[in-house]
Motif scaffolding. Structure first.
Motif, PDB file in Angstrom:
ATOM      1  N   TYR A  71       0.872  -1.177   0.000  1.00  0.00           N
ATOM      2  CA  TYR A  71       0.000   0.000   0.000  1.00  0.00           C
ATOM      3  C   TYR A  71       0.908   1.225   0.000  1.00  0.00           C
ATOM      4  O   TYR A  71       1.652   1.461   0.946  1.00  0.00           O
ATOM      5  CB  TYR A  71      -0.925  -0.037   1.224  1.00  0.00           C
ATOM      6  CG  TYR A  71      -1.472   1.301   1.672  1.00  0.00           C
ATOM      7  CD1 TYR A  71      -1.905   2.268   0.775  1.00  0.00           C
ATOM      8  CD2 TYR A  71      -1.563   1.592   3.037  1.00  0.00           C
ATOM      9  CE1 TYR A  71      -2.387   3.480   1.208  1.00  0.00           C
ATOM     10  CE2 TYR A  71      -2.064   2.804   3.481  1.00  0.00           C
ATOM     11  CZ  TYR A  71      -2.460   3.742   2.560  1.00  0.00           C
ATOM     12  OH  TYR A  71      -2.942   4.957   2.993  1.00  0.00           O
ATOM     13  N   ALA A  72       0.854   2.000  -1.088  1.00  0.00           N
ATOM     14  CA  ALA A  72       1.750   3.142  -1.266  1.00  0.00           C
ATOM     15  C   ALA A  72       1.002   4.436  -0.999  1.00  0.00           C
ATOM     16  O   ALA A  72       0.111   4.814  -1.757  1.00  0.00           O
ATOM     17  CB  ALA A  72       2.333   3.146  -2.669  1.00  0.00           C
ATOM     18  N   GLY A  94       9.056 -10.058  -6.677  1.00  0.00           N
ATOM     19  CA  GLY A  94       7.984 -10.979  -7.004  1.00  0.00           C
ATOM     20  C   GLY A  94       6.687 -10.705  -6.266  1.00  0.00           C
ATOM     21  O   GLY A  94       5.858 -11.604  -6.094  1.00  0.00           O
ATOM     22  N   VAL A  95       6.486  -9.455  -5.843  1.00  0.00           N
ATOM     23  CA  VAL A  95       5.239  -9.053  -5.166  1.00  0.00           C
ATOM     24  C   VAL A  95       4.327  -8.430  -6.220  1.00  0.00           C
ATOM     25  O   VAL A  95       4.764  -7.568  -6.991  1.00  0.00           O
ATOM     26  CB  VAL A  95       5.520  -8.056  -4.028  1.00  0.00           C
ATOM     27  CG1 VAL A  95       4.223  -7.673  -3.318  1.00  0.00           C
ATOM     28  CG2 VAL A  95       6.526  -8.638  -3.041  1.00  0.00           C
ATOM     29  N   LYS A  96       3.067  -8.828  -6.234  1.00  0.00           N
ATOM     30  CA  LYS A  96       2.180  -8.411  -7.325  1.00  0.00           C
ATOM     31  C   LYS A  96       1.145  -7.357  -6.932  1.00  0.00           C
ATOM     32  O   LYS A  96       0.806  -6.499  -7.725  1.00  0.00           O
ATOM     33  CB  LYS A  96       1.423  -9.634  -7.880  1.00  0.00           C
ATOM     34  CG  LYS A  96       2.323 -10.646  -8.560  1.00  0.00           C
ATOM     35  CD  LYS A  96       2.930 -10.112  -9.852  1.00  0.00           C
ATOM     36  CE  LYS A  96       1.890  -9.936 -10.942  1.00  0.00           C
ATOM     37  NZ  LYS A  96       2.508  -9.464 -12.214  1.00  0.00           N
ATOM     38  N   ARG A  97       0.599  -7.426  -5.710  1.00  0.00           N
ATOM     39  CA  ARG A  97      -0.582  -6.612  -5.376  1.00  0.00           C
ATOM     40  C   ARG A  97      -0.178  -5.250  -4.852  1.00  0.00           C
ATOM     41  O   ARG A  97       0.541  -5.126  -3.856  1.00  0.00           O
ATOM     42  CB  ARG A  97      -1.444  -7.335  -4.338  1.00  0.00           C
ATOM     43  CG  ARG A  97      -2.800  -6.664  -4.085  1.00  0.00           C
ATOM     44  CD  ARG A  97      -3.697  -6.763  -5.303  1.00  0.00           C
ATOM     45  NE  ARG A  97      -5.050  -6.240  -5.060  1.00  0.00           N
ATOM     46  CZ  ARG A  97      -5.461  -5.047  -5.472  1.00  0.00           C
ATOM     47  NH1 ARG A  97      -4.636  -4.224  -6.089  1.00  0.00           N
ATOM     48  NH2 ARG A  97      -6.716  -4.681  -5.249  1.00  0.00           N
ATOM     49  N   LEU A  98      -0.663  -4.195  -5.519  1.00  0.00           N
ATOM     50  CA  LEU A  98      -0.328  -2.812  -5.167  1.00  0.00           C
ATOM     51  C   LEU A  98      -1.587  -1.982  -5.047  1.00  0.00           C
ATOM     52  O   LEU A  98      -2.443  -1.995  -5.934  1.00  0.00           O
ATOM     53  CB  LEU A  98       0.582  -2.204  -6.240  1.00  0.00           C
ATOM     54  CG  LEU A  98       0.879  -0.707  -6.129  1.00  0.00           C
ATOM     55  CD1 LEU A  98       1.646  -0.389  -4.852  1.00  0.00           C
ATOM     56  CD2 LEU A  98       1.652  -0.228  -7.361  1.00  0.00           C
ATOM     57  N   ILE A  99      -1.682  -1.230  -3.956  1.00  0.00           N
ATOM     58  CA  ILE A  99      -2.721  -0.213  -3.768  1.00  0.00           C
ATOM     59  C   ILE A  99      -2.008   1.140  -3.790  1.00  0.00           C
ATOM     60  O   ILE A  99      -1.126   1.395  -2.963  1.00  0.00           O
ATOM     61  CB  ILE A  99      -3.467  -0.422  -2.445  1.00  0.00           C
ATOM     62  CG1 ILE A  99      -4.127  -1.803  -2.418  1.00  0.00           C
ATOM     63  CG2 ILE A  99      -4.506   0.677  -2.228  1.00  0.00           C
ATOM     64  CD1 ILE A  99      -4.594  -2.231  -1.030  1.00  0.00           C
ATOM     65  N   TRP A 100      -2.369   1.991  -4.733  1.00  0.00           N
ATOM     66  CA  TRP A 100      -1.629   3.230  -5.008  1.00  0.00           C
ATOM     67  C   TRP A 100      -2.562   4.430  -4.848  1.00  0.00           C
ATOM     68  O   TRP A 100      -3.581   4.527  -5.520  1.00  0.00           O
ATOM     69  CB  TRP A 100      -1.068   3.190  -6.424  1.00  0.00           C
ATOM     70  CG  TRP A 100      -0.296   4.397  -6.845  1.00  0.00           C
ATOM     71  CD1 TRP A 100      -0.772   5.492  -7.514  1.00  0.00           C
ATOM     72  CD2 TRP A 100       1.099   4.638  -6.636  1.00  0.00           C
ATOM     73  NE1 TRP A 100       0.239   6.396  -7.728  1.00  0.00           N
ATOM     74  CE2 TRP A 100       1.401   5.904  -7.202  1.00  0.00           C
ATOM     75  CE3 TRP A 100       2.122   3.915  -6.025  1.00  0.00           C
ATOM     76  CZ2 TRP A 100       2.676   6.438  -7.176  1.00  0.00           C
ATOM     77  CZ3 TRP A 100       3.401   4.455  -5.987  1.00  0.00           C
ATOM     78  CH2 TRP A 100       3.670   5.700  -6.558  1.00  0.00           C
TER      79      TRP A 100
END
Length: 213
Positions: A71-72, A94-100
């Motif tokens: 979570y950015a 290798g981390v895929k899930r991002l909340i921007w």
């Protein structure tokens, strides 16, 4: 339990989301920020503080180890460079899930008089850099969700509705608590809204500008 990396962990929305996550979940939170002494840790078993700069690719990649969701909560004139650094570190780790977290207006999606006012307030370096950063995220190949809040208030309320990219933005304002609540919902159900860019506003706040202006 989900392992969550929060970038820019001292931000107001990030601190609200951290508090809600600690109260409502059993997730482990890795809090990444500069000057970590600014944070007050309430659960040492679940909060891990990392002193670092998002533009330090080695430190950021190291902080991704074992993480499920990033979570950015970032934002300044270097937001495009920050986006590139986050994407590179997540890809390498290798981390895929991002909340921007982004902002309204990056697609010129805000209609009417409020849209004109928003341009007057945010043009000249802010909207342009946030739009460029969002483009980096959208082209990243990551499982991202971009959040585009309306103008932010400190109202003690959770009330919001969503619009998609390509739809006119609704409303003029939204509480930080509402954005934190949406972030928590996405962390708890990370399959929601993948590949989407969400406008977020409080219903019934249409007008020429936010009520606090």
């Amino acid at each position: 339990m989900t392992n969550v990396l929060i970038l820019g962990a001292h931000g107001q929305i990030a601190r609200l989301a951290t508090s809600q996550l600690l109260q409502e979940t059993d997730h482990h939170l890795r809090l990444f920020l500069r000057q970590p002494e600014r944070l007050t840790i309430t659960d040492q078993a679940r909060e891990e503080v990392v002193d670092g700069d998002v533009l330090d690719s080695a430190a950021l990649t190291k902080a991704m180890a074992g993480i499920d969701v990033v979570y950015a909560n970032l934002g300044n004139a270097k937001i495009e460079a920050q986006a590139k650094s986050v994407v590179a570190a997540m890809t390498k780790a290798g981390v895929k899930r991002l909340i921007w977290i982004s902002t309204l207006g990056i697609y010129d999606e805000v209609p009417g008089a409020f849209g004109q006012w928003n341009h007057q307030m945010l043009d000249g370096g802010y909207l342009e850099t946030y739009a460029a950063a969002a483009k980096v995220i959208e082209q990243s190949g990551l499982a991202y969700t971009i959040i585009r809040p309306a103008w932010l208030s400190n109202a003690d309320t959770v009330s919001y509705e969503l619009t998609q990219k390509g739809e006119p933005f609704k409303g003029t304002e939204v509480s930080r608590k509402s954005i934190a609540d949406l972030v928590v919902k996405l962390i708890n159900d990370p399959q929601q809204h993948i590949g989407e860019s969400l406008g977020v506003n409080q219903p019934g706040t249409d007008g020429d500008k936010p009520s606090f202006y």
